[in-house]
Scaffold this motif. Structure first.
Motif, PDB file in Angstrom:
ATOM      1  N   ALA A   1       0.839  -1.188   0.000  1.00 30.10           N
ATOM      2  CA  ALA A   1       0.000   0.000   0.000  1.00 30.10           C
ATOM      3  C   ALA A   1       0.880   1.247   0.000  1.00 30.10           C
ATOM      4  N   ALA A   2       0.275   2.391  -0.308  1.00 28.24           N
ATOM      5  CA  ALA A   2       1.017   3.650  -0.395  1.00 28.24           C
ATOM      6  C   ALA A   2       1.774   3.969   0.896  1.00 28.24           C
ATOM      7  N   LYS A   3       1.136   3.754   2.042  1.00 27.18           N
ATOM      8  CA  LYS A   3       1.784   4.066   3.323  1.00 27.18           C
ATOM      9  C   LYS A   3       3.068   3.251   3.487  1.00 27.18           C
ATOM     10  N   VAL A   4       3.009   1.972   3.185  1.00 24.11           N
ATOM     11  CA  VAL A   4       4.176   1.094   3.277  1.00 24.11           C
ATOM     12  C   VAL A   4       5.214   1.514   2.238  1.00 24.11           C
ATOM     13  N   PHE A   5       4.765   1.830   1.025  1.00 22.03           N
ATOM     14  CA  PHE A   5       5.668   2.275  -0.026  1.00 22.03           C
ATOM     15  C   PHE A   5       6.471   3.494   0.428  1.00 22.03           C
ATOM     16  N   PHE A   6       5.807   4.499   0.958  1.00 25.71           N
ATOM     17  CA  PHE A   6       6.495   5.713   1.401  1.00 25.71           C
ATOM     18  C   PHE A   6       7.509   5.404   2.506  1.00 25.71           C
ATOM     19  N   GLU A   7       7.136   4.530   3.437  1.00 27.62           N
ATOM     20  CA  GLU A   7       8.064   4.140   4.509  1.00 27.62           C
ATOM     21  C   GLU A   7       9.301   3.453   3.930  1.00 27.62           C
ATOM     22  N   GLU A   8       9.095   2.569   2.974  1.00 27.23           N
ATOM     23  CA  GLU A   8      10.202   1.833   2.368  1.00 27.23           C
ATOM     24  C   GLU A   8      11.109   2.735   1.530  1.00 27.23           C
ATOM     25  N   VAL A   9      10.521   3.700   0.832  1.00 34.00           N
ATOM     26  CA  VAL A   9      11.335   4.652   0.065  1.00 34.00           C
ATOM     27  C   VAL A   9      12.214   5.458   1.025  1.00 34.00           C
ATOM     28  N   ARG A  10      11.624   5.963   2.093  1.00 31.97           N
ATOM     29  CA  ARG A  10      12.410   6.743   3.072  1.00 31.97           C
ATOM     30  C   ARG A  10      13.561   5.914   3.624  1.00 31.97           C
ATOM     31  N   ALA A  11      13.321   4.643   3.922  1.00 29.46           N
ATOM     32  CA  ALA A  11      14.366   3.777   4.467  1.00 29.46           C
ATOM     33  C   ALA A  11      15.448   3.492   3.419  1.00 29.46           C
ATOM     34  N   ALA A  12      15.044   3.169   2.196  1.00 28.19           N
ATOM     35  CA  ALA A  12      16.001   2.802   1.146  1.00 28.19           C
ATOM     36  C   ALA A  12      16.844   3.976   0.681  1.00 28.19           C
ATOM     37  N   TYR A  13      16.275   5.169   0.676  1.00 25.98           N
ATOM     38  CA  TYR A  13      16.971   6.346   0.157  1.00 25.98           C
ATOM     39  C   TYR A  13      17.609   7.207   1.245  1.00 25.98           C
ATOM     40  N   ALA A  14      17.469   6.857   2.500  1.00 30.60           N
ATOM     41  CA  ALA A  14      17.959   7.706   3.598  1.00 30.60           C
ATOM     42  C   ALA A  14      19.452   8.005   3.479  1.00 30.60           C
ATOM     43  N   VAL A  15      20.266   6.991   3.338  1.00 32.17           N
ATOM     44  CA  VAL A  15      21.720   7.186   3.280  1.00 32.17           C
ATOM     45  C   VAL A  15      22.100   7.939   2.014  1.00 32.17           C
ATOM     46  N   THR A  16      21.528   7.549   0.887  1.00 33.28           N
ATOM     47  CA  THR A  16      21.829   8.205  -0.385  1.00 33.28           C
ATOM     48  C   THR A  16      21.439   9.676  -0.343  1.00 33.28           C
ATOM     49  N   ALA A  17      20.226   9.965   0.108  1.00 33.25           N
ATOM     50  CA  ALA A  17      19.765  11.354   0.166  1.00 33.25           C
ATOM     51  C   ALA A  17      20.645  12.182   1.099  1.00 33.25           C
ATOM     52  N   ASN A  18      20.995  11.621   2.224  1.00 31.78           N
ATOM     53  CA  ASN A  18      21.831  12.344   3.184  1.00 31.78           C
ATOM     54  C   ASN A  18      23.227  12.603   2.619  1.00 31.78           C
ATOM     55  N   SER A  19      23.841  11.593   2.031  1.00 30.35           N
ATOM     56  CA  SER A  19      25.208  11.750   1.523  1.00 30.35           C
ATOM     57  C   SER A  19      25.283  12.682   0.321  1.00 30.35           C
ATOM     58  N   LEU A  20      24.216  12.769  -0.468  1.00 34.54           N
ATOM     59  CA  LEU A  20      24.205  13.629  -1.647  1.00 34.54           C
ATOM     60  C   LEU A  20      23.596  15.003  -1.377  1.00 34.54           C
ATOM     61  N   GLY A  21      23.078  15.205  -0.174  1.00 32.86           N
ATOM     62  CA  GLY A  21      22.455  16.479   0.173  1.00 32.86           C
ATOM     63  C   GLY A  21      21.126  16.710  -0.526  1.00 32.86           C
ATOM     64  N   LEU A  22      20.392  15.637  -0.768  1.00 34.29           N
ATOM     65  CA  LEU A  22      19.090  15.756  -1.417  1.00 34.29           C
ATOM     66  C   LEU A  22      18.027  16.127  -0.394  1.00 34.29           C
ATOM     67  N   SER A  23      17.094  16.973  -0.785  1.00 34.40           N
ATOM     68  CA  SER A  23      15.970  17.297   0.085  1.00 34.40           C
ATOM     69  C   SER A  23      14.818  16.357  -0.223  1.00 34.40           C
TER      70      SER A  23
END
Length: 141
Positions: free
Chosen positions: A4-26
């Motif tokens: 479901a969308a709620k689970v999808f959003f949680e999984e995206v945040r978890a999968a992209y957390a390190v990448t977004a942080n290291s690249l300075g993505l908002s």
């Protein structure tokens, strides 16, 4: 069963957390008007991760807005065009269950990590075109 969308959003945040942080993505900015989409932004580049519940797939598309045109390409096509990867088919798009969704998100996040530094320079528009980016002209007023 497709997550479901709620689970999808949680999984995206978890999968992209390190990448977004290291690249300075908002982000992520999350929207589910048509399909669930999470968007990260940085350095003039937008990464949209969308879940297609009908097809059971997840895909990251990359967009760059220039003065007269917006260019959009898939993360895999862009990774191939930049030389970050050599062979097509090394990442998954399946999201028919939670395990497949996680695998797909992690693989696509890795491609974002590889491609983003290359897109931060002046050659980004040419690279997008080499990747077969779709182009939308902006209306001149």
């Amino acid at each position: 069963m497709i997550p479901a969308a709620k689970v999808f959003f949680e999984e995206v945040r978890a999968a992209y957390a390190v990448t977004a942080n290291s690249l300075g993505l908002s982000g992520p900015a999350e929207d589910e008007r048509v399909i669930p989409v999470s968007t990260y932004k940085g350095g003039g580049v937008d990464y949209q991760i969308g879940l297609d519940p009908r097809e059971g797939t997840v895909e990251c598309s990359v967009s760059i807005a220039k003065e007269s045109v917006t260019l959009t390409a898939s993360i895999e096509d862009l990774a191939l065009a930049t030389g970050a990867v050599e062979l097509r088919g090394r990442i998954s798009y399946s999201a028919r269950n939670l395990k497949q969704l996680r695998k797909s998100l992690l693989g696509q996040a890795e491609y974002v990590r590889l491609v983003h530094p290359i897109l931060s320079d002046s050659a980004a528009e040419d690279l997008m075109r080499q990747a077969g980016a779709r182009e939308w002209s902006k209306n001149a007023e």
